[in-house]
Enzyme design. Structure first.
Site, PDB file in Angstrom:
ATOM      1  N   GLY A  92       0.847  -1.186   0.000  1.00 28.66           N
ATOM      2  CA  GLY A  92       0.000   0.000   0.000  1.00 28.66           C
ATOM      3  C   GLY A  92       0.878   1.231   0.000  1.00 28.66           C
ATOM      4  N   ALA A 119       0.826   7.709   0.575  1.00 30.39           N
ATOM      5  CA  ALA A 119       1.667   8.753   1.173  1.00 30.39           C
ATOM      6  C   ALA A 119       2.466   8.222   2.359  1.00 30.39           C
ATOM      7  CB  ALA A 119       0.796   9.931   1.593  1.00 30.39           C
ATOM      8  N   ILE A 120       1.783   7.644   3.355  1.00 29.01           N
ATOM      9  CA  ILE A 120       2.463   7.142   4.551  1.00 29.01           C
ATOM     10  C   ILE A 120       3.398   5.991   4.191  1.00 29.01           C
ATOM     11  CG2 ILE A 120       2.156   6.031   6.792  1.00 29.01           C
ATOM     12  CD1 ILE A 120       1.339   8.917   6.880  1.00 29.01           C
ATOM     13  N   GLY A 121       2.919   5.047   3.389  1.00 33.47           N
ATOM     14  CA  GLY A 121       3.739   3.912   2.992  1.00 33.47           C
ATOM     15  C   GLY A 121       4.986   4.330   2.234  1.00 33.47           C
ATOM     16  N   LYS A 128      -6.133   7.586  19.014  1.00 31.81           N
ATOM     17  CA  LYS A 128      -6.177   8.124  17.652  1.00 31.81           C
ATOM     18  C   LYS A 128      -7.590   8.067  17.080  1.00 31.81           C
ATOM     19  CE  LYS A 128      -3.861   8.264  13.214  1.00 31.81           C
ATOM     20  NZ  LYS A 128      -2.948   7.626  12.259  1.00 31.81           N
ATOM     21  N   ASN A 148      -9.525  11.160  15.391  1.00 29.62           N
ATOM     22  CA  ASN A 148     -10.078  11.079  14.038  1.00 29.62           C
ATOM     23  C   ASN A 148     -11.588  11.228  14.019  1.00 29.62           C
ATOM     24  OD1 ASN A 148      -8.223  10.807  11.833  1.00 29.62           O
ATOM     25  ND2 ASN A 148      -7.510   8.913  12.740  1.00 29.62           N
ATOM     26  N   ASN A 175     -12.314  14.391  11.767  1.00 26.87           N
ATOM     27  CA  ASN A 175     -12.257  14.012  10.356  1.00 26.87           C
ATOM     28  C   ASN A 175     -13.601  14.137   9.631  1.00 26.87           C
ATOM     29  OD1 ASN A 175     -11.212  12.985   7.936  1.00 26.87           O
ATOM     30  ND2 ASN A 175      -9.954  11.494   8.980  1.00 26.87           N
ATOM     31  N   GLU A 226     -13.026   6.154   5.246  1.00 27.97           N
ATOM     32  CA  GLU A 226     -12.847   5.176   6.325  1.00 27.97           C
ATOM     33  C   GLU A 226     -13.884   5.354   7.428  1.00 27.97           C
ATOM     34  OE1 GLU A 226      -8.359   3.810   6.621  1.00 27.97           O
ATOM     35  OE2 GLU A 226      -8.485   5.974   6.965  1.00 27.97           O
TER      36      GLU A 226
END
Length: 329
Positions: free
Chosen positions: A13, A16-18, A198, A202, A206, A285
């Site tokens: 995956g 961005a983070i990966g 977290k 979120n 979010n 999500e």
């Protein structure tokens, strides 16, 4: 993992983070393979991976980029798989990645929301499942470029169910720190507490930021949105009480103050990831966040009108964007 062997990392995956995690691990000469799809993966394959932002400028040249070209080719196994996909894709991605995980390897959930760790454990076993709390932000302004925008705390790594391959877990933590990404290994209780911490953050910001289409800072400045945020938090604390989830806060009021005074200021200009998903016509999500709170609340006969409403509104917004604008009056 044999003491003389180096870990082999698979970033399953490469968003961005990966991309940031894989790029930094490559920087310290670790073996890193990227798996993903779309224009970003094509760009890093052809032009290399550029990382910019608060952690400096880095480049992985295209000739050093290793792409998982065929997920069905199971000849190579990886010691450490970092699963960095959206929660809605966990089941499919973890099932595919499980075929590539070494027998004594670990799969690390680099994800938001509830239910991911349980899904991974069901597919690879509790002894190979690691939970992570990642709270730095990254985005892809253009394909091939990952920008680190904010870092609120260390990456936390932990064993949510039972002991795993401790050598691999320790090596991952050490490698992240050596590469320049702050990281710590924590206890089972602490990693669950961090996950729910977290989730609180979120769920509070979010969906509301996505519905109102404003950055997080605006939500904290407005009396009406602060009232909604407080209601969301109070409901989540009721669910946590019913499930006996340990939280590092004295109560809903304590976390509400912490959110407004400590967490919000450094991310005041952040745009909700749910809004970015909706504008890109991707599913959000929401089911792993406020939707998960609503489901757990129903199972425990707890009313959660704030979380229920936000979940429904986000689902409406998803459908409206995917179907295009309706007829004009």
């Amino acid at each position: 993992m044999n003491e003389s062997q180096s870990p082999t990392y698979l970033i399953y995956g490469a968003g961005a983070i990966g991309s940031v995690l894989g790029g930094f691990l490559h920087k310290i000469n670790r073996s890193v393979t990227f798996a993903g799809r779309g224009s970003h993966l094509l760009a890093i394959k052809e032009q290399g991976l550029r990382i910019t932002g608060i952690w400096g400028e880095h480049l992985v040249p295209p000739e050093e980029i290793d792409i998982l070209s065929d997920p069905l080719n199971r000849e190579k196994r990886y010691s450490t798989i970092l699963l960095s996909v959206k929660s809605k894709d966990t089941e499919t991605a973890a099932r595919e990645a499980a075929e590539l995980l070494a027998e004594d390897g670990i799969m690390v959930s680099i994800q938001n929301g509830l239910g991911n760790w349980e899904t991974i454990a069901r597919l690879v076993g509790e002894k190979r499942t690691v939970g992570a709390r990642v709270i730095f932000g990254a985005e892809i302004p253009v394909p091939g470029l990952a920008k680190v925008t904010v870092n609120a705390d260390d990456v936390l790594l932990g064993e949510p169910f039972c002991p795993v391959n401790r050598a691999l877990l320790q090596t991952l933590k050490d490698d992240l720190r050596l590469s320049g990404i702050p990281a710590r290994a924590v206890s089972k209780e602490e990693i669950w507490s961090a996950l729910w911490g977290k989730v609180l953050y979120n769920c509070s910001l979010n969906p509301l930021g996505a519905i109102l289409e404003v950055p997080y800072g605006r939500l904290g400045e407005n009396e009406e949105t602060r009232m909604i945020i407080r209601g969301i938090i109070e409901e989540i604390f009721l669910v946590c009480q019913a499930l006996k989830v340990p939280l590092p806060y004295k109560g809903a009021d304590d976390y509400y103050r912490f959110l407004l005074e400590t967490q919000l200021p450094p991310t005041r200009d952040h745009r909700a990831s749910m809004l970015q998903d909706i504008l890109a016509k991707r599913k959000t999500e929401i089911e792993a966040l406020n939707g998960a709170i609503s489901r757990l609340a129903r199972e425990n006969e707890i009313p959660t009108p704030y979380n229920d409403l936000l979940t429904l509104l986000i689902k409406f917004k998803e459908k409206r964007e995917s179907q295009g604008p309706g007829p004009q009056g």
